[in-house]
Design a protein around this motif. Structure first.
Motif, PDB file in Angstrom:
ATOM      1  N   GLN A  46       0.732  -0.905   0.035  1.00 23.46           N
ATOM      2  CA  GLN A  46       0.005   0.011   0.092  1.00 23.46           C
ATOM      3  C   GLN A  46       0.782   1.274   0.082  1.00 23.46           C
ATOM      4  OE1 GLN A  46      -2.794   0.017   3.164  1.00 23.46           O
ATOM      5  NE2 GLN A  46      -3.855   1.725   2.388  1.00 23.46           N
ATOM      6  N   LYS A  47       0.435   1.986  -0.946  1.00 24.69           N
ATOM      7  CA  LYS A  47       1.369   3.527  -1.135  1.00 24.69           C
ATOM      8  C   LYS A  47       1.092   4.255   0.047  1.00 24.69           C
ATOM      9  CE  LYS A  47       2.201   7.316  -4.236  1.00 24.69           C
ATOM     10  NZ  LYS A  47       2.083   7.792  -5.455  1.00 24.69           N
ATOM     11  N   TYR A  48       2.197   4.834   0.737  1.00 25.16           N
ATOM     12  CA  TYR A  48       2.135   5.799   1.821  1.00 25.16           C
ATOM     13  C   TYR A  48       1.329   6.765   1.609  1.00 25.16           C
ATOM     14  CZ  TYR A  48       3.196   9.079   5.536  1.00 25.16           C
ATOM     15  OH  TYR A  48       3.390  10.057   6.423  1.00 25.16           O
ATOM     16  N   ARG A  49       0.544   7.282   2.426  1.00 19.73           N
ATOM     17  CA  ARG A  49      -0.383   8.396   2.415  1.00 19.73           C
ATOM     18  C   ARG A  49      -0.557   9.311   3.723  1.00 19.73           C
ATOM     19  NH1 ARG A  49      -6.140   9.874   2.168  1.00 19.73           N
ATOM     20  NH2 ARG A  49      -6.493  11.456   0.617  1.00 19.73           N
ATOM     21  N   PRO A  50       0.045  10.385   3.879  1.00 20.14           N
ATOM     22  CA  PRO A  50      -0.162  11.044   4.938  1.00 20.14           C
ATOM     23  C   PRO A  50      -1.499  11.037   5.708  1.00 20.14           C
ATOM     24  CG  PRO A  50       0.979  12.560   3.544  1.00 20.14           C
ATOM     25  CD  PRO A  50       0.437  11.469   2.616  1.00 20.14           C
ATOM     26  N   GLU A  51      -1.528  11.157   7.090  1.00 19.71           N
ATOM     27  CA  GLU A  51      -2.809  11.103   7.751  1.00 19.71           C
ATOM     28  C   GLU A  51      -3.625  12.519   7.418  1.00 19.71           C
ATOM     29  OE1 GLU A  51      -4.863  10.271  12.273  1.00 19.71           O
ATOM     30  OE2 GLU A  51      -2.614   9.748  11.729  1.00 19.71           O
ATOM     31  N   PRO A  57      -2.890  15.136   5.203  1.00 21.33           N
ATOM     32  CA  PRO A  57      -2.375  16.006   3.951  1.00 21.33           C
ATOM     33  C   PRO A  57      -2.619  17.161   3.917  1.00 21.33           C
ATOM     34  CG  PRO A  57      -4.260  14.570   2.922  1.00 21.33           C
ATOM     35  CD  PRO A  57      -3.992  14.181   4.703  1.00 21.33           C
ATOM     36  N   GLN A  58      -1.586  18.207   3.337  1.00 22.94           N
ATOM     37  CA  GLN A  58      -1.898  19.623   3.205  1.00 22.94           C
ATOM     38  C   GLN A  58      -1.643  19.865   1.756  1.00 22.94           C
ATOM     39  OE1 GLN A  58      -2.375  21.690   5.871  1.00 22.94           O
ATOM     40  NE2 GLN A  58      -2.496  19.695   7.104  1.00 22.94           N
ATOM     41  N   TYR A  59      -2.848  20.092   1.188  1.00 23.04           N
ATOM     42  CA  TYR A  59      -3.080  20.415  -0.447  1.00 23.04           C
ATOM     43  C   TYR A  59      -2.737  21.925  -0.618  1.00 23.04           C
ATOM     44  CZ  TYR A  59      -4.922  15.571  -0.540  1.00 23.04           C
ATOM     45  OH  TYR A  59      -4.960  14.422  -0.478  1.00 23.04           O
ATOM     46  N   ARG A  74       0.368  18.421  -3.093  1.00 19.27           N
ATOM     47  CA  ARG A  74       0.048  18.853  -1.684  1.00 19.27           C
ATOM     48  C   ARG A  74       1.769  18.768  -1.079  1.00 19.27           C
ATOM     49  NH1 ARG A  74       1.742  14.230   0.595  1.00 19.27           N
ATOM     50  NH2 ARG A  74       1.420  12.217  -0.486  1.00 19.27           N
ATOM     51  N   GLU A  75       1.796  19.239   0.050  1.00 18.05           N
ATOM     52  CA  GLU A  75       2.994  19.291   0.568  1.00 18.05           C
ATOM     53  C   GLU A  75       3.427  17.942   1.188  1.00 18.05           C
ATOM     54  OE1 GLU A  75       2.888  22.007   3.890  1.00 18.05           O
ATOM     55  OE2 GLU A  75       2.658  23.773   2.695  1.00 18.05           O
ATOM     56  N   LEU A  76       5.013  17.667   1.007  1.00 17.46           N
ATOM     57  CA  LEU A  76       5.499  16.479   1.611  1.00 17.46           C
ATOM     58  C   LEU A  76       5.465  16.637   3.147  1.00 17.46           C
ATOM     59  CD1 LEU A  76       8.739  15.887  -0.690  1.00 17.46           C
ATOM     60  CD2 LEU A  76       6.267  14.673  -1.018  1.00 17.46           C
ATOM     61  N   ASP A  77       5.221  15.331   3.844  1.00 20.14           N
ATOM     62  CA  ASP A  77       5.272  15.347   5.320  1.00 20.14           C
ATOM     63  C   ASP A  77       6.757  14.957   5.546  1.00 20.14           C
ATOM     64  OD1 ASP A  77       5.119  12.538   4.776  1.00 20.14           O
ATOM     65  OD2 ASP A  77       3.594  12.469   6.204  1.00 20.14           O
ATOM     66  N   GLU A  78       7.190  14.799   6.711  1.00 23.91           N
ATOM     67  CA  GLU A  78       8.467  14.455   7.114  1.00 23.91           C
ATOM     68  C   GLU A  78       8.804  13.051   6.608  1.00 23.91           C
ATOM     69  OE1 GLU A  78      11.166  15.923   8.421  1.00 23.91           O
ATOM     70  OE2 GLU A  78       9.747  18.000   8.127  1.00 23.91           O
ATOM     71  N   THR A  79       7.978  12.074   6.882  1.00 20.59           N
ATOM     72  CA  THR A  79       7.984  10.807   6.346  1.00 20.59           C
ATOM     73  C   THR A  79       8.294  10.769   4.955  1.00 20.59           C
ATOM     74  OG1 THR A  79       6.526   9.969   8.290  1.00 20.59           O
ATOM     75  CG2 THR A  79       7.074   8.488   6.068  1.00 20.59           C
ATOM     76  N   VAL A 127      11.789  11.873   4.190  1.00 17.80           N
ATOM     77  CA  VAL A 127      12.810  10.837   4.282  1.00 17.80           C
ATOM     78  C   VAL A 127      12.906   9.960   3.465  1.00 17.80           C
ATOM     79  CG1 VAL A 127      13.549   9.193   6.131  1.00 17.80           C
ATOM     80  CG2 VAL A 127      12.832  11.308   7.009  1.00 17.80           C
ATOM     81  N   ASN A 128      11.873   9.290   3.167  1.00 21.40           N
ATOM     82  CA  ASN A 128      11.784   8.214   1.906  1.00 21.40           C
ATOM     83  C   ASN A 128      12.117   8.915   0.512  1.00 21.40           C
ATOM     84  OD1 ASN A 128      10.410   6.634   3.903  1.00 21.40           O
ATOM     85  ND2 ASN A 128       8.277   7.278   2.871  1.00 21.40           N
ATOM     86  N   VAL A 129      11.970   9.826   0.297  1.00 19.20           N
ATOM     87  CA  VAL A 129      12.423  10.410  -1.108  1.00 19.20           C
ATOM     88  C   VAL A 129      14.279  10.676  -0.810  1.00 19.20           C
ATOM     89  CG1 VAL A 129      12.590  12.510  -2.712  1.00 19.20           C
ATOM     90  CG2 VAL A 129      10.479  11.738  -1.691  1.00 19.20           C
ATOM     91  N   ARG A 130      14.682  11.190   0.082  1.00 20.46           N
ATOM     92  CA  ARG A 130      15.952  11.402   0.326  1.00 20.46           C
ATOM     93  C   ARG A 130      16.551  10.119   0.212  1.00 20.46           C
ATOM     94  NH1 ARG A 130      16.056  15.678   5.324  1.00 20.46           N
ATOM     95  NH2 ARG A 130      15.971  17.415   3.862  1.00 20.46           N
ATOM     96  N   GLY A 131      15.943   8.921   1.005  1.00 20.84           N
ATOM     97  CA  GLY A 131      16.466   7.624   0.775  1.00 20.84           C
ATOM     98  C   GLY A 131      16.498   7.130  -0.521  1.00 20.84           C
TER      99      GLY A 131
END
Length: 259
Positions: free
Chosen positions: A4-9, A11-13, A55-60, A63-67
């Motif tokens: 399942q693809k991660y989705r912020p709880e 989200p800030q659109y 939408r804006e990226l959250d911290e998770t 981290v995932n994109v940096r990884g």
């Protein structure tokens, strides 16, 4: 099982400020997501949508994109670069093989053309075997003979170069005498020459005659060359050196009388 693809709880659109009058949140009840969607569709005249939004990226996610890009830079990209380098290297080897193969085919084609030209010409080049071949000087030419079938066969005739005319090897008188005596071969123009005795008694007849062949002076490497007009000095030299015979051109009167 599909991951399942991660989705912020929460989200800030990103909604432009010009649309600030529209409500940012709606709620029509329902304990679950399915119940909430159903309640909204019942209250409103609406339809399902799968439009792309921003939408804006959250911290998770950050981290995932940096990884992800770190793994791409440190692992995936170098691996793919090496694959490319290997392919380019293989390409270079293949191109060299292609080039070499083209040269082989070109060589074969050239050889085929040479064979065709040889057949058309009906001749071929052959290097004489020095163990069974010789050349001799006669009448201003080198005659090349080679031994074949129990006899010497004339293989080539070439004009003696001017720089070789005075060389001891080009002394032609003896060879011409052999050809005349053994084979009756005549090497002066139209055969208009005769053999004359060299003596004081023949002096009057010899002076003024033109040599038809070189005369080698015995005991020396000196030569009186063909086409030399004999004078008193030349006759005296012939007598001093013990020359017995010379070949001279016949006089026009003798040639005419024989005609």
């Amino acid at each position: 099982m599909t991951e399942q693809k991660y989705r912020p709880e929460n989200p800030q659109y990103l909604i432009p400020e010009e649309f600030s009058t529209f409500p940012r949140e709606l709620s029509f009840g329902g304990e679950t997501e399915e119940e909430a969607v159903k309640a909204a569709m019942e209250e409103l005249i609406a339809e399902p949508t799968s439009s792309t939004v921003v939408r804006e990226l959250d911290e998770t996610e950050i981290v995932n994109v940096r990884g992800e890009y770190t793994d791409l830079l440190e692992n995936v990209r170098p691996e793919e670069q090496q694959k490319l380098a290997d392919l380019l290297s293989e390409k270079a080897r293949i191109e060299e093989k292609i080039k070499a193969q083209k040269e082989v085919l070109q060589s074969i084609t050239q050889h085929v053309n040479d064979c065709i030209q040889t057949i058309k010409a009906g001749t071929t080049s052959e290097e004489l075997d020095a163990a069974r071949s010789f050349r001799m000087a006669v009448d201003g030419h080198y005659l090349h003979y080679t031994y074949s079938g129990g006899r010497f066969v004339l293989a080539k005739v070439a004009r003696i170069p001017a720089e070789d005319e005075g060389n001891i090897f080009t002394r032609q008188t003896a060879n011409q005498q052999v050809f005349l005596q053994m084979f009756g071969a005549d090497f002066s123009p139209e055969g208009n020459f005769e053999e004359m005795e060299v003596s004081t008694d023949m002096a009057e007849e010899l002076i003024g005659r033109t040599l038809a062949a070189d005369v080698v002076l015995p005991g020396t490497e000196d030569i009186i060359v063909r086409d030399k007009v004999l004078d008193e000095d030349a006759l005296r030299l012939l007598l001093e050196k013990g020359v017995d015979l010379v070949f001279v051109y016949k006089s026009p009167e003798d040639v005419e009388a024989e005609a």
